[in-house]
Design a protein around this motif. Sequence first.
Motif, PDB file in Angstrom:
ATOM      1  N   ARG A   1       0.830  -1.209   0.000  1.00 55.02           N
ATOM      2  CA  ARG A   1       0.000   0.000   0.000  1.00 55.02           C
ATOM      3  C   ARG A   1       0.861   1.254   0.000  1.00 55.02           C
ATOM      4  NH1 ARG A   1      -3.496  -1.051   5.147  1.00 55.02           N
ATOM      5  NH2 ARG A   1      -4.181   1.071   4.720  1.00 55.02           N
ATOM      6  N   THR A   2       1.899   1.258   0.802  1.00 52.39           N
ATOM      7  CA  THR A   2       2.759   2.437   0.882  1.00 52.39           C
ATOM      8  C   THR A   2       3.563   2.625  -0.398  1.00 52.39           C
ATOM      9  OG1 THR A   2       2.914   2.209   3.278  1.00 52.39           O
ATOM     10  CG2 THR A   2       4.583   3.563   2.211  1.00 52.39           C
ATOM     11  N   GLU A   3       4.032   1.538  -0.979  1.00 51.52           N
ATOM     12  CA  GLU A   3       4.777   1.631  -2.233  1.00 51.52           C
ATOM     13  C   GLU A   3       3.893   2.173  -3.351  1.00 51.52           C
ATOM     14  OE1 GLU A   3       7.936  -2.050  -1.562  1.00 51.52           O
ATOM     15  OE2 GLU A   3       6.060  -2.396  -2.642  1.00 51.52           O
ATOM     16  N   PHE A   4       2.655   1.713  -3.404  1.00 53.83           N
ATOM     17  CA  PHE A   4       1.744   2.173  -4.451  1.00 53.83           C
ATOM     18  C   PHE A   4       1.461   3.662  -4.299  1.00 53.83           C
ATOM     19  CE2 PHE A   4      -2.752   1.850  -6.368  1.00 53.83           C
ATOM     20  CZ  PHE A   4      -2.272   2.083  -7.647  1.00 53.83           C
ATOM     21  N   ALA A   5       1.251   4.116  -3.076  1.00 52.84           N
ATOM     22  CA  ALA A   5       1.012   5.539  -2.843  1.00 52.84           C
ATOM     23  C   ALA A   5       2.231   6.371  -3.263  1.00 52.84           C
ATOM     24  CB  ALA A   5       0.680   5.787  -1.378  1.00 52.84           C
ATOM     25  N   ALA A   6       3.434   5.879  -2.950  1.00 56.17           N
ATOM     26  CA  ALA A   6       4.660   6.596  -3.324  1.00 56.17           C
ATOM     27  C   ALA A   6       4.825   6.617  -4.848  1.00 56.17           C
ATOM     28  CB  ALA A   6       5.867   5.940  -2.666  1.00 56.17           C
ATOM     29  N   TYR A   7       4.475   5.524  -5.493  1.00 54.56           N
ATOM     30  CA  TYR A   7       4.573   5.456  -6.944  1.00 54.56           C
ATOM     31  C   TYR A   7       3.631   6.452  -7.605  1.00 54.56           C
ATOM     32  CZ  TYR A   7       3.826   3.777 -11.665  1.00 54.56           C
ATOM     33  OH  TYR A   7       3.678   3.714 -13.024  1.00 54.56           O
ATOM     34  N   LEU A   8       2.415   6.564  -7.097  1.00 56.84           N
ATOM     35  CA  LEU A   8       1.447   7.507  -7.664  1.00 56.84           C
ATOM     36  C   LEU A   8       1.930   8.950  -7.517  1.00 56.84           C
ATOM     37  CD1 LEU A   8      -1.828   5.849  -6.386  1.00 56.84           C
ATOM     38  CD2 LEU A   8      -1.014   5.900  -8.745  1.00 56.84           C
ATOM     39  N   GLN A   9       2.550   9.260  -6.390  1.00 62.63           N
ATOM     40  CA  GLN A   9       3.090  10.610  -6.204  1.00 62.63           C
ATOM     41  C   GLN A   9       4.214  10.868  -7.205  1.00 62.63           C
ATOM     42  OE1 GLN A   9       1.988  13.206  -4.167  1.00 62.63           O
ATOM     43  NE2 GLN A   9       3.400  14.262  -5.548  1.00 62.63           N
ATOM     44  N   HIS A  10       5.031   9.863  -7.445  1.00 61.98           N
ATOM     45  CA  HIS A  10       6.099  10.014  -8.443  1.00 61.98           C
ATOM     46  C   HIS A  10       5.499  10.254  -9.826  1.00 61.98           C
ATOM     47  CE1 HIS A  10      10.030   9.313 -10.366  1.00 61.98           C
ATOM     48  NE2 HIS A  10       9.324   8.725 -11.316  1.00 61.98           N
ATOM     49  N   GLU A  11       4.411   9.556 -10.161  1.00 61.34           N
ATOM     50  CA  GLU A  11       3.747   9.759 -11.443  1.00 61.34           C
ATOM     51  C   GLU A  11       3.261  11.197 -11.595  1.00 61.34           C
ATOM     52  OE1 GLU A  11       2.702   6.861 -14.082  1.00 61.34           O
ATOM     53  OE2 GLU A  11       4.739   7.213 -13.344  1.00 61.34           O
ATOM     54  N   LEU A  12       2.686  11.737 -10.531  1.00 67.56           N
ATOM     55  CA  LEU A  12       2.245  13.129 -10.567  1.00 67.56           C
ATOM     56  C   LEU A  12       3.423  14.062 -10.815  1.00 67.56           C
ATOM     57  CD1 LEU A  12      -0.290  13.123  -7.601  1.00 67.56           C
ATOM     58  CD2 LEU A  12      -0.852  13.697  -9.973  1.00 67.56           C
ATOM     59  N   ASP A  13       4.522  13.805 -10.122  1.00 69.57           N
ATOM     60  CA  ASP A  13       5.704  14.658 -10.259  1.00 69.57           C
ATOM     61  C   ASP A  13       6.337  14.516 -11.646  1.00 69.57           C
ATOM     62  OD1 ASP A  13       5.304  15.385  -7.627  1.00 69.57           O
ATOM     63  OD2 ASP A  13       6.806  14.000  -6.826  1.00 69.57           O
ATOM     64  N   ARG A  14       6.284  13.332 -12.225  1.00 70.92           N
ATOM     65  CA  ARG A  14       6.944  13.081 -13.499  1.00 70.92           C
ATOM     66  C   ARG A  14       6.151  13.608 -14.685  1.00 70.92           C
ATOM     67  NH1 ARG A  14       8.192   8.682 -17.382  1.00 70.92           N
ATOM     68  NH2 ARG A  14       6.398   7.476 -16.711  1.00 70.92           N
ATOM     69  N   TRP A  15       4.832  13.390 -14.662  1.00 76.43           N
ATOM     70  CA  TRP A  15       4.022  13.756 -15.813  1.00 76.43           C
ATOM     71  C   TRP A  15       3.563  15.207 -15.794  1.00 76.43           C
ATOM     72  CZ3 TRP A  15       4.508  10.943 -19.829  1.00 76.43           C
ATOM     73  CH2 TRP A  15       4.730   9.570 -19.715  1.00 76.43           C
ATOM     74  N   GLY A  16       3.600  15.837 -14.632  1.00 74.20           N
ATOM     75  CA  GLY A  16       3.178  17.231 -14.552  1.00 74.20           C
ATOM     76  C   GLY A  16       3.900  18.142 -15.528  1.00 74.20           C
ATOM     77  N   PRO A  17       5.251  18.130 -15.547  1.00 69.78           N
ATOM     78  CA  PRO A  17       5.968  18.998 -16.485  1.00 69.78           C
ATOM     79  C   PRO A  17       5.660  18.681 -17.946  1.00 69.78           C
ATOM     80  CG  PRO A  17       7.426  18.256 -14.722  1.00 69.78           C
ATOM     81  CD  PRO A  17       6.158  17.474 -14.586  1.00 69.78           C
ATOM     82  N   VAL A  18       5.455  17.398 -18.262  1.00 71.55           N
ATOM     83  CA  VAL A  18       5.151  17.026 -19.649  1.00 71.55           C
ATOM     84  C   VAL A  18       3.799  17.600 -20.058  1.00 71.55           C
ATOM     85  CG1 VAL A  18       4.709  15.109 -21.232  1.00 71.55           C
ATOM     86  CG2 VAL A  18       6.507  14.905 -19.493  1.00 71.55           C
ATOM     87  N   ILE A  19       2.801  17.426 -19.215  1.00 70.30           N
ATOM     88  CA  ILE A  19       1.447  17.874 -19.535  1.00 70.30           C
ATOM     89  C   ILE A  19       1.379  19.392 -19.620  1.00 70.30           C
ATOM     90  CG2 ILE A  19      -0.895  18.022 -18.575  1.00 70.30           C
ATOM     91  CD1 ILE A  19      -0.468  15.095 -17.620  1.00 70.30           C
ATOM     92  N   ARG A  20       2.036  20.066 -18.680  1.00 69.18           N
ATOM     93  CA  ARG A  20       2.025  21.534 -18.722  1.00 69.18           C
ATOM     94  C   ARG A  20       2.872  22.051 -19.881  1.00 69.18           C
ATOM     95  NH1 ARG A  20       2.075  20.565 -13.038  1.00 69.18           N
ATOM     96  NH2 ARG A  20       4.362  20.551 -13.038  1.00 69.18           N
ATOM     97  N   GLY A  21       4.036  21.442 -20.083  1.00 70.90           N
ATOM     98  CA  GLY A  21       4.939  21.920 -21.134  1.00 70.90           C
ATOM     99  C   GLY A  21       4.389  21.722 -22.528  1.00 70.90           C
ATOM    100  N   ARG A  22       3.620  20.661 -22.740  1.00 67.92           N
ATOM    101  CA  ARG A  22       3.040  20.388 -24.057  1.00 67.92           C
ATOM    102  C   ARG A  22       1.607  20.870 -24.176  1.00 67.92           C
ATOM    103  NH1 ARG A  22       6.734  18.822 -27.840  1.00 67.92           N
ATOM    104  NH2 ARG A  22       5.035  17.778 -28.961  1.00 67.92           N
ATOM    105  N   ASN A  23       1.123  21.534 -23.111  1.00 67.01           N
ATOM    106  CA  ASN A  23      -0.216  22.115 -23.077  1.00 67.01           C
ATOM    107  C   ASN A  23      -1.287  21.063 -23.429  1.00 67.01           C
ATOM    108  OD1 ASN A  23      -2.045  24.243 -22.671  1.00 67.01           O
ATOM    109  ND2 ASN A  23      -2.109  24.725 -24.837  1.00 67.01           N
TER     110      ASN A  23
END
Length: 328
Positions: free
Chosen positions: A302-324
């Motif tokens: 459970r803790t690993e999955f929660a940490a992974y989801l936070q990493h996904e947010l951190d990783r994809w945020g710049p891509v989504i914002r940068g590519r609009n």
Amino acid sequence: MLNRRQFALSSLSAASVSITGPAWAQGTDSFPSKPVTIVIPYAAGGLTDIIGRAISPRLADKWGKPVLIDNKPGGGTTIGTGFVSRAPGDGYTLLLTAFGYIGNQLMLPKLPYDVKALTPLTNTSDSPSVLYISPRLPVKTLAEFVAYGKANPGKISFASSGNGSSPHIAAEMFAGMAGIEIIHVPYRGNGPAITDLVGGQVDALFDSPATMSYVPTGRLRVLGHGYANNNPRLPGVVPISKSGVPGLEKFEAGGWFGFFLPSSTPEALQQRLYTDIRAVLEMPATQEALSKAGVDPRLMTRTEFAAYLQHELDRWGPVIRGRNIRAD
């Protein structure tokens, strides 16, 4: 989607999760006393739905009660996700979802539900994003594909299963890293996108390994995949990050599929659900069914999955914002 070892928390085990409330700890022994519903915020027939239907009968056997699949598509997964976020925390309503859970938090200015009302339980599996192209393109390697894109800016069309979908975002990240301009062609689901790719109406698509069935017949070509390491189910297909093409050294993309439940669910019941679902996911028959669906069985605490989801947010945020990138 990524190498999970970076998320491994070696000191954590299922037994380390605290159980609070003796009454609830005793009450979980009789769970469930009625049917359990797995809500899937995608249409029937899609990959998330196939995964849910592979797991549900085995959970039903374990619990001795029906486990029902309730497809609630629409709103870019917000309808089904919001439904579970407002459900009672009694263990009888679970959410099985995928990238939309992350994408909506990054692309929608205001979610129609409180994301904190949902708690990650466990992932079930993941799948690399595989780059397929139409054989009508005059290229056979990834390097040739990128060179063709640079020589023909804005002429390569990438299909996807919809605006803001994981194939769309993978294509945009690929284009940005490779330094090429692409045309995005959104479809309503992977099925129509694959049909048009095979028919030559579009040039490329990031999809699951299940679409490899078109490659031996020459109807599609495969250029690489988004895992960091080689995948035994994709023999001879090189990770895009290891292709040697400049700019793509850090490219990683794929899909994940996981369970969530209302945060109001008592801790003891959350742990009981996690333990039972994990036991089913560890069954060889379940893992075989998931592999046949085109995904790689993958389990996290459970803790690993929660940490992974936070990493996904951190990783994809710049891509989504940068590519609009915007959702449908």
